[in-house]
Scaffold this motif. Structure first.
Motif, PDB file in Angstrom:
ATOM      1  N   GLN A  23       0.834  -1.210   0.000  1.00  0.00           N
ATOM      2  CA  GLN A  23       0.000   0.000   0.000  1.00  0.00           C
ATOM      3  C   GLN A  23       0.868   1.259   0.000  1.00  0.00           C
ATOM      4  O   GLN A  23       0.597   2.220  -0.730  1.00  0.00           O
ATOM      5  N   THR A  24       1.915   1.240   0.806  1.00  0.00           N
ATOM      6  CA  THR A  24       2.790   2.405   0.903  1.00  0.00           C
ATOM      7  C   THR A  24       3.546   2.633  -0.401  1.00  0.00           C
ATOM      8  O   THR A  24       3.720   3.773  -0.847  1.00  0.00           O
ATOM      9  N   ALA A  25       3.983   1.556  -1.031  1.00  0.00           N
ATOM     10  CA  ALA A  25       4.716   1.670  -2.297  1.00  0.00           C
ATOM     11  C   ALA A  25       3.841   2.281  -3.387  1.00  0.00           C
ATOM     12  O   ALA A  25       4.306   3.108  -4.186  1.00  0.00           O
ATOM     13  N   ALA A  82      24.102  -0.938   1.050  1.00  0.00           N
ATOM     14  CA  ALA A  82      23.377  -0.767  -0.217  1.00  0.00           C
ATOM     15  C   ALA A  82      23.350   0.682  -0.702  1.00  0.00           C
ATOM     16  O   ALA A  82      22.804   0.956  -1.769  1.00  0.00           O
ATOM     17  N   GLY A  83      23.917   1.613   0.062  1.00  0.00           N
ATOM     18  CA  GLY A  83      23.935   3.007  -0.368  1.00  0.00           C
ATOM     19  C   GLY A  83      22.565   3.664  -0.339  1.00  0.00           C
ATOM     20  O   GLY A  83      22.250   4.512  -1.178  1.00  0.00           O
ATOM     21  N   ILE A  84      21.756   3.291   0.647  1.00  0.00           N
ATOM     22  CA  ILE A  84      20.415   3.864   0.790  1.00  0.00           C
ATOM     23  C   ILE A  84      20.531   5.243   1.445  1.00  0.00           C
ATOM     24  O   ILE A  84      21.289   5.420   2.396  1.00  0.00           O
ATOM     25  N   GLN A  85      19.761   6.211   0.940  1.00  0.00           N
ATOM     26  CA  GLN A  85      19.810   7.556   1.512  1.00  0.00           C
ATOM     27  C   GLN A  85      18.639   7.861   2.449  1.00  0.00           C
ATOM     28  O   GLN A  85      18.726   8.765   3.270  1.00  0.00           O
ATOM     29  N   GLU A  86      17.549   7.115   2.328  1.00  0.00           N
ATOM     30  CA  GLU A  86      16.362   7.473   3.091  1.00  0.00           C
ATOM     31  C   GLU A  86      15.609   6.226   3.549  1.00  0.00           C
ATOM     32  O   GLU A  86      15.565   5.219   2.837  1.00  0.00           O
ATOM     33  N   VAL A  87      15.019   6.334   4.726  1.00  0.00           N
ATOM     34  CA  VAL A  87      14.228   5.245   5.291  1.00  0.00           C
ATOM     35  C   VAL A  87      12.819   5.763   5.564  1.00  0.00           C
ATOM     36  O   VAL A  87      12.653   6.809   6.206  1.00  0.00           O
ATOM     37  N   ILE A  88      11.821   5.049   5.079  1.00  0.00           N
ATOM     38  CA  ILE A  88      10.419   5.384   5.350  1.00  0.00           C
ATOM     39  C   ILE A  88       9.870   4.353   6.324  1.00  0.00           C
ATOM     40  O   ILE A  88       9.891   3.149   6.049  1.00  0.00           O
ATOM     41  N   ASN A  97      -3.249   4.760   5.249  1.00  0.00           N
ATOM     42  CA  ASN A  97      -4.312   5.521   4.567  1.00  0.00           C
ATOM     43  C   ASN A  97      -4.021   7.018   4.506  1.00  0.00           C
ATOM     44  O   ASN A  97      -4.943   7.826   4.329  1.00  0.00           O
ATOM     45  N   SER A  98      -2.773   7.391   4.645  1.00  0.00           N
ATOM     46  CA  SER A  98      -2.398   8.796   4.524  1.00  0.00           C
ATOM     47  C   SER A  98      -1.781   9.031   3.150  1.00  0.00           C
ATOM     48  O   SER A  98      -1.232   8.113   2.535  1.00  0.00           O
ATOM     49  N   SER A  99      -1.864  10.281   2.689  1.00  0.00           N
ATOM     50  CA  SER A  99      -1.295  10.623   1.379  1.00  0.00           C
ATOM     51  C   SER A  99       0.070  11.284   1.519  1.00  0.00           C
ATOM     52  O   SER A  99       0.612  11.769   0.530  1.00  0.00           O
ATOM     53  N   SER A 100       0.619  11.320   2.732  1.00  0.00           N
ATOM     54  CA  SER A 100       1.870  12.045   2.935  1.00  0.00           C
ATOM     55  C   SER A 100       2.915  11.189   3.637  1.00  0.00           C
ATOM     56  O   SER A 100       2.611  10.191   4.287  1.00  0.00           O
ATOM     57  N   PHE A 101       4.172  11.640   3.480  1.00  0.00           N
ATOM     58  CA  PHE A 101       5.329  11.039   4.145  1.00  0.00           C
ATOM     59  C   PHE A 101       6.042  12.187   4.853  1.00  0.00           C
ATOM     60  O   PHE A 101       6.633  13.046   4.205  1.00  0.00           O
ATOM     61  N   VAL A 102       5.973  12.209   6.169  1.00  0.00           N
ATOM     62  CA  VAL A 102       6.416  13.374   6.932  1.00  0.00           C
ATOM     63  C   VAL A 102       7.801  13.141   7.501  1.00  0.00           C
ATOM     64  O   VAL A 102       8.110  12.068   8.021  1.00  0.00           O
ATOM     65  N   GLY A 103       8.638  14.179   7.434  1.00  0.00           N
ATOM     66  CA  GLY A 103       9.975  14.076   8.008  1.00  0.00           C
ATOM     67  C   GLY A 103      10.655  15.416   8.015  1.00  0.00           C
ATOM     68  O   GLY A 103      10.052  16.449   7.746  1.00  0.00           O
TER      69      GLY A 103
END
Length: 647
Positions: A430-432, A471-477, A507-513
């Protein structure tokens, strides 16, 4: 009622959505009421709260009442033994409320308790504990000297650095972003917040009155809170420095003797002046450092090319210094202005803008060169070669300095970064899907399991730090469905500030950080974005307006045979030229769209004897703001040329 939570909200819809979610999770098993006082938000905050959190008591103000007054509105209806004042841009773990309540239950001498604060990258933020503003504290704070010696207990006493990050201790003041206070103490000291403080220093005053009444303000780092919009963000501009110092003046007049207050206020005003000077210098340098750097590149290139042309190609006498002084500054200024107006210094950075800006600048300079007297026209070739070599040099040096971290522009073609989602399989899917609908979202590398065992995921939760480094990941959700806020806090602090973090609710439309306490908070959202809200596009719109206005005025004798109502057309051209109007604007007033000047024509092709209804006009206005481009304005102006005097 054990606890009343009071949150004052103003236009932070997505942040308060996460804040309320974390508060309600932490309040489970505790007799709690949550009161939100909204200071006339325009971003749909109230509608979101009513829809998603119907159990919350919502007070909707008809005006921005200020922080103190709004909190007092909440206190007036609160029933709790303890009152928690908390900002909407905060997130708490599940055990937060229980621990703070337990501390107050066990320590009757404590009038208030506040947590350890971290920013959106999990980094410790020092503004959870402070000292009262003595003469030295005030002058070091208002001038910014405390930042230069941030570890010094003397110079940075404002942030009570004598108390360690993880040390429970009595302090003078707690941060107003999160402060749990006994209701009985509030009543004893004559109320919560003094409404003379509209913004800032309300927490100074409340903490001071609590201490004067014989109670302690306790910094309690056994509880940790994320605070996205740190103090450094709010105090970053000159206006906010002045507002803060004005509020500090109110505090001093209220709590210090007249003689001491006068001296104190003098020091504060000196601090305002010094801080304003430093702030202006910092802002000017921030804005101009890249144009100044480019000007130096062009000056060096122009000087070398001139010397090479004179000595190696033409073998002629050197160009007089007086001629160089009269021409070089103009050439460089025209190139830099062309770079600016072509968007070289806009975010995000595009190499094509440098090439285009230098090409147009070179053409303009060649035109200007033709107007110069003969003794100043020493060679067109110098200008052409400087334009070409300067372009190559700037592109190379821009890239080098970006990689060295000196220029922190955002390359247009750079992938925003790779991200992973920490979630169970169902919520990951769902998040993807939601993330895919977000403009400019990072590349999704895959899922991290919320369990120790990775199962079908890339890694288990205990291997998160090792995996993202490898893996060179820059961000974690973090998807908090199936994952506790406590675990989110632990992982953020364990993985460290090298990474960016976002929180996503089901069920949210945003990713807050937020990247740090030095940023005001950021988010990804699938909500509609408006091109016209971008400064660069508004600037380009204004340039187009001016060019057309000048062209129309110059060609007015010819255009009187084309446009309807020529007299009105001429007046409209003058109004656009001086900035009172724009050629194209919305057909209806709409506060939800980016603000622009009143227009001459609407954002659609005009047809005699037909006018769209209001519903269609609203859709056309929205589409104009969302998809705005200067080429669109150009077409509308030319297509509606004969109507430019009709409105």
């Amino acid at each position: 009622m054990k606890l009343s939570v009071i949150i004052v909200n103003y236009n932070v819809k997505y942040f308060i959505e996460v804040c309320l979610h974390s508060v309600l999770k932490a309040a489970k098993g505790i007799e709690t009421e949550v009161i939100v006082v909204d200071n006339k938000s325009q971003d749909g905050s109230c509608e979101m709260i009513q829809d998603k959190y119907p159990e919350v008591t919502l007070i909707e103000n008809k005006e921005n009442a200020g922080f103190g007054r709004a909190n007092n509105q909440g206190v007036a209806i609160a029933k709790g033994e303890y009152i928690l004042f908390i900002n909407p841009d905060t997130v708490m773990p599940e055990d937060f409320l229980q621990k703070q309540i337990q501390y107050l239950d066990d320590h009757p001498d404590a009038g208030s308790v506040g947590p350890r604060l971290i920013d959106g990258k999990g980094k410790y933020a020092p503004d959870g504990k402070k000292s009262f503003p003595s003469f030295s504290v005030a002058i070091f704070k208002t001038t910014g000297i405390n930042k230069l010696f941030s570890k010094s207990p003397y110079f940075n006493k404002y942030y009570a650095v004598h108390v360690q990050e993880h040390e429970t201790a009595e302090v003078d003041m707690l941060s107003g972003c999160c402060m749990m206070v006994r209701r009985s103490v509030i009543d004893e000291i004559g109320g919560a917040f003094d409404e003379a403080f509209f913004m800032y220093c309300e927490d100074f005053d409340l903490s001071y009155r609590i201490q004067q009444a014989g109670y302690k303000n306790i910094y309690y780092p056994e509880t940790t809170l994320i605070h996205y919009k740190g103090e450094s963000t709010r105090k970053a501009t000159i206006s906010h420095v002045k507002i803060f110092n004005d509020a500090l003046t109110v505090f001093v007049k209220k709590h210090y003797s007249k003689t001491n207050a006068s001296l104190f206020i003098l020091l504060i005003n000196v601090g305002i002046v010094l801080r304003a000077i430093f702030s202006v210098m910092k802002q000017v340098l921030k804005v101009l450092r890249m144009p100044l750097f480019d000007a130096l590149i062009l000056l060096g290139t122009l000087s070398i090319m001139t010397q090479f042309w004179v000595e190696e190609v033409k073998n002629i006498d050197p160009i007089p210094f007086s001629s160089i002084i009269r021409t070089f500054p103009v050439y460089i200024l025209l190139w830099v202005l062309s770079l600016y107006f072509n968007g070289t210094y806009d975010r995000s950075y595009r190499a094509v803008r440098v090439v285009r800006g230098m090409a147009i600048g070179t053409i303009v300079i060649l035109a200007y060169y033709g107007l110069l007297p003969p003794d100043l026209r020493y060679s067109r070739a110098i200008i052409i070669f400087t334009g070409f070599i300067g372009s190559v040099g700037m592109l190379g040096l821009h890239g080098l300095l970006y990689r060295l971290g000196i220029f922190k522009f955002i390359p247009y073609d750079e992938i925003p970064g790779k991200t992973v989602i920490v979630a169970d399989e169902g919520h990951y899917n769902q998040t993807a899907i939601t993330l895919k609908n977000v403009p400019y979202a990072p590349e999704l590398a895959g899922r991290i399991s919320t369990n120790i065992e990775k199962g079908g995921a890339l890694a288990g939760i205990n291997d998160l730090q090792a995996f993202i480094y490898t893996a060179g990941i820059q961000e974690v959700i973090f998807c908090v469905n199936g994952l506790s806020y406590s675990e989110v806090f632990n992982q953020m602090q364990y993985c460290g500030e090298a990474y960016e973090y976002k929180i996503h609710l089901p069920n949210s439309s945003s990713f807050v950080g937020s990247n740090s306490s030095h940023t005001s908070g950021d988010l990804y959202t699938i909500d509609r974005r408006y091109n016209l809200a971008d400064f660069a596009r508004q600037r380009n719109k204004r340039i187009l307006d001016v060019l057309f206005a000048v062209g129309f005025i110059m060609c007015y004798p010819l255009l009187i045979f084309i446009v309807k109502k020529p007299d009105r057309f001429f007046i409209n051209s003058l109004a656009v030229l001086v900035g009172n109007k724009t050629w194209v604007s919305y057909s209806l007033p709409n506060a939800s769209l980016p603000k622009i000047r009143a227009g001459i024509i609407p954002p659609y092709n005009i047809l005699d004897k037909y006018e769209p209804d209001d519903m269609l006009k609203k859709e056309l206005d929205t589409g104009y703001a969302q998809d705005y481009s200067t080429s669109g304005d150009l077409k509308l102006i030319l297509n509606n040329l004969k109507y430019l005097g009709s409105f």
